[in-house]
Design a protein around this motif. Structure first.
Motif, PDB file in Angstrom:
ATOM      1  N   UNK A  93      26.690  44.288  50.146  1.00 20.81           N
ATOM      2  CA  UNK A  93      27.481  43.069  49.947  1.00 20.81           C
ATOM      3  C   UNK A  93      28.432  43.246  48.759  1.00 20.81           C
ATOM      4  N   UNK A  94      27.923  43.852  47.700  1.00 17.73           N
ATOM      5  CA  UNK A  94      28.759  44.074  46.519  1.00 17.73           C
ATOM      6  C   UNK A  94      29.926  45.022  46.837  1.00 17.73           C
ATOM      7  N   UNK A  95      29.638  46.079  47.578  1.00 14.40           N
ATOM      8  CA  UNK A  95      30.704  47.024  47.956  1.00 14.40           C
ATOM      9  C   UNK A  95      31.734  46.372  48.871  1.00 14.40           C
ATOM     10  N   UNK A  96      31.276  45.532  49.803  1.00 16.66           N
ATOM     11  CA  UNK A  96      32.203  44.806  50.676  1.00 16.66           C
ATOM     12  C   UNK A  96      33.145  43.938  49.854  1.00 16.66           C
ATOM     13  N   UNK A  97      32.586  43.223  48.888  1.00 22.30           N
ATOM     14  CA  UNK A  97      33.405  42.350  48.044  1.00 22.30           C
ATOM     15  C   UNK A  97      34.374  43.177  47.212  1.00 22.30           C
ATOM     16  N   UNK A  98      33.922  44.295  46.692  1.00 26.28           N
ATOM     17  CA  UNK A  98      34.776  45.142  45.863  1.00 26.28           C
ATOM     18  C   UNK A  98      35.922  45.741  46.674  1.00 26.28           C
ATOM     19  N   UNK A  99      35.631  46.217  47.875  1.00 25.44           N
ATOM     20  CA  UNK A  99      36.688  46.831  48.682  1.00 25.44           C
ATOM     21  C   UNK A  99      37.686  45.798  49.198  1.00 25.44           C
ATOM     22  N   UNK A 100      37.287  44.531  49.228  1.00 29.65           N
ATOM     23  CA  UNK A 100      38.207  43.469  49.655  1.00 29.65           C
ATOM     24  C   UNK A 100      39.177  43.066  48.546  1.00 29.65           C
ATOM     25  N   UNK A 101      38.897  43.517  47.336  1.00 27.51           N
ATOM     26  CA  UNK A 101      39.726  43.153  46.188  1.00 27.51           C
ATOM     27  C   UNK A 101      41.034  43.944  46.193  1.00 27.51           C
ATOM     28  N   UNK A 102      42.105  43.271  45.810  1.00 27.80           N
ATOM     29  CA  UNK A 102      43.406  43.945  45.711  1.00 27.80           C
ATOM     30  C   UNK A 102      43.414  44.932  44.553  1.00 27.80           C
ATOM     31  N   UNK A 103      42.667  44.644  43.496  1.00 30.40           N
ATOM     32  CA  UNK A 103      42.590  45.520  42.326  1.00 30.40           C
ATOM     33  C   UNK A 103      41.121  45.849  42.072  1.00 30.40           C
ATOM     34  N   UNK A 104      40.646  46.870  42.756  1.00 32.50           N
ATOM     35  CA  UNK A 104      39.231  47.223  42.681  1.00 32.50           C
ATOM     36  C   UNK A 104      38.802  47.603  41.271  1.00 32.50           C
ATOM     37  N   UNK A 105      39.657  48.322  40.552  1.00 37.12           N
ATOM     38  CA  UNK A 105      39.304  48.734  39.196  1.00 37.12           C
ATOM     39  C   UNK A 105      39.103  47.527  38.285  1.00 37.12           C
ATOM     40  N   UNK A 106      39.983  46.555  38.381  1.00 30.46           N
ATOM     41  CA  UNK A 106      39.867  45.356  37.549  1.00 30.46           C
ATOM     42  C   UNK A 106      38.628  44.547  37.937  1.00 30.46           C
ATOM     43  N   UNK A 107      38.365  44.432  39.231  1.00 24.73           N
ATOM     44  CA  UNK A 107      37.194  43.684  39.689  1.00 24.73           C
ATOM     45  C   UNK A 107      35.905  44.353  39.217  1.00 24.73           C
ATOM     46  N   UNK A 108      35.860  45.678  39.326  1.00 26.99           N
ATOM     47  CA  UNK A 108      34.678  46.413  38.889  1.00 26.99           C
ATOM     48  C   UNK A 108      34.502  46.305  37.372  1.00 26.99           C
ATOM     49  N   UNK A 109      35.590  46.426  36.642  1.00 27.88           N
ATOM     50  CA  UNK A 109      35.520  46.303  35.181  1.00 27.88           C
ATOM     51  C   UNK A 109      35.009  44.918  34.777  1.00 27.88           C
ATOM     52  N   UNK A 110      35.477  43.894  35.453  1.00 24.47           N
ATOM     53  CA  UNK A 110      35.022  42.539  35.148  1.00 24.47           C
ATOM     54  C   UNK A 110      33.527  42.397  35.467  1.00 24.47           C
ATOM     55  N   UNK A 111      33.123  42.910  36.611  1.00 27.08           N
ATOM     56  CA  UNK A 111      31.713  42.838  36.997  1.00 27.08           C
ATOM     57  C   UNK A 111      30.835  43.543  35.971  1.00 27.08           C
ATOM     58  N   UNK A 112      31.200  44.760  35.619  1.00 25.93           N
ATOM     59  CA  UNK A 112      30.409  45.532  34.659  1.00 25.93           C
ATOM     60  C   UNK A 112      30.353  44.810  33.317  1.00 25.93           C
ATOM     61  N   UNK A 113      31.446  44.158  32.943  1.00 21.69           N
ATOM     62  CA  UNK A 113      31.481  43.401  31.698  1.00 21.69           C
ATOM     63  C   UNK A 113      30.534  42.212  31.683  1.00 21.69           C
ATOM     64  N   UNK A 114      30.127  41.740  32.867  1.00 17.55           N
ATOM     65  CA  UNK A 114      29.207  40.611  32.969  1.00 17.55           C
ATOM     66  C   UNK A 114      27.737  41.029  32.907  1.00 17.55           C
ATOM     67  N   UNK A 115      27.477  42.328  33.026  1.00 18.22           N
ATOM     68  CA  UNK A 115      26.095  42.805  33.035  1.00 18.22           C
ATOM     69  C   UNK A 115      25.477  42.729  31.651  1.00 18.22           C
ATOM     70  N   UNK A 116      24.200  42.367  31.583  1.00 13.97           N
ATOM     71  CA  UNK A 116      23.509  42.448  30.298  1.00 13.97           C
ATOM     72  C   UNK A 116      23.367  43.914  29.904  1.00 13.97           C
ATOM     73  N   UNK A 117      23.287  44.204  28.613  1.00 21.58           N
ATOM     74  CA  UNK A 117      23.254  45.609  28.158  1.00 21.58           C
ATOM     75  C   UNK A 117      22.163  46.464  28.810  1.00 21.58           C
TER      76      UNK A 117
END
Length: 116
Positions: A78-102
């Motif tokens: 599901x996460x990969x589907x959402x990421x590949x649907x994004x126009x800017x995958x790098x930005x979406x992934x960076x935002x997601x990773x930024x939301x993760x707890x350390x």
């Protein structure tokens, strides 16, 4: 593939069971928390089978249903589907990773390094 609320509840029952279940077994488990018709559960399981989310095995007169993927595999899908649907995958992934707890980020980095 994103799932609806009832589909997620059905999948939770199948994952938690650890073995394929009949419609009746899933219905009994779900009925502890909410009022559902047997036919509703049967329809949901049939649709999940048609989507390839669950496997369907004939057992005597009934079918037994089991998850086609582990909970972790489906979540990643599901996460990969959402990421590949994004126009800017790098930005979406960076935002997601930024939301993760350390600790989750550290675990993800460690898992990625093991795959090398």
């Amino acid at each position: 593939m994103a799932l609806g609320d009832l589909e997620r509840e059905v999948m939770t029952q199948l994952w938690d069971a650890g073995e394929p279940l009949t419609v009746r077994q899933v219905h009994e488990r779900l009925s502890r928390q909410r009022d559902l018709a047997y036919t509703t559960v049967m329809t949901v399981l049939d649709r999940l089978a048609k989507k390839g989310v669950v496997t369907q095995q004939k057992a005597d007169r009934a079918y037994r249903y089991g998850p086609a993927q582990t909970r972790e595999e489906m979540t990643a899908s599901v996460m990969l589907d959402a990421l590949t649907a994004s126009a800017d995958q790098d930005a979406a992934l960076a935002y997601f990773v930024g939301q993760l707890p350390p600790d989750a980020l550290a675990a993800a980095i460690e898992a990625a390094q093991r795959k090398k």
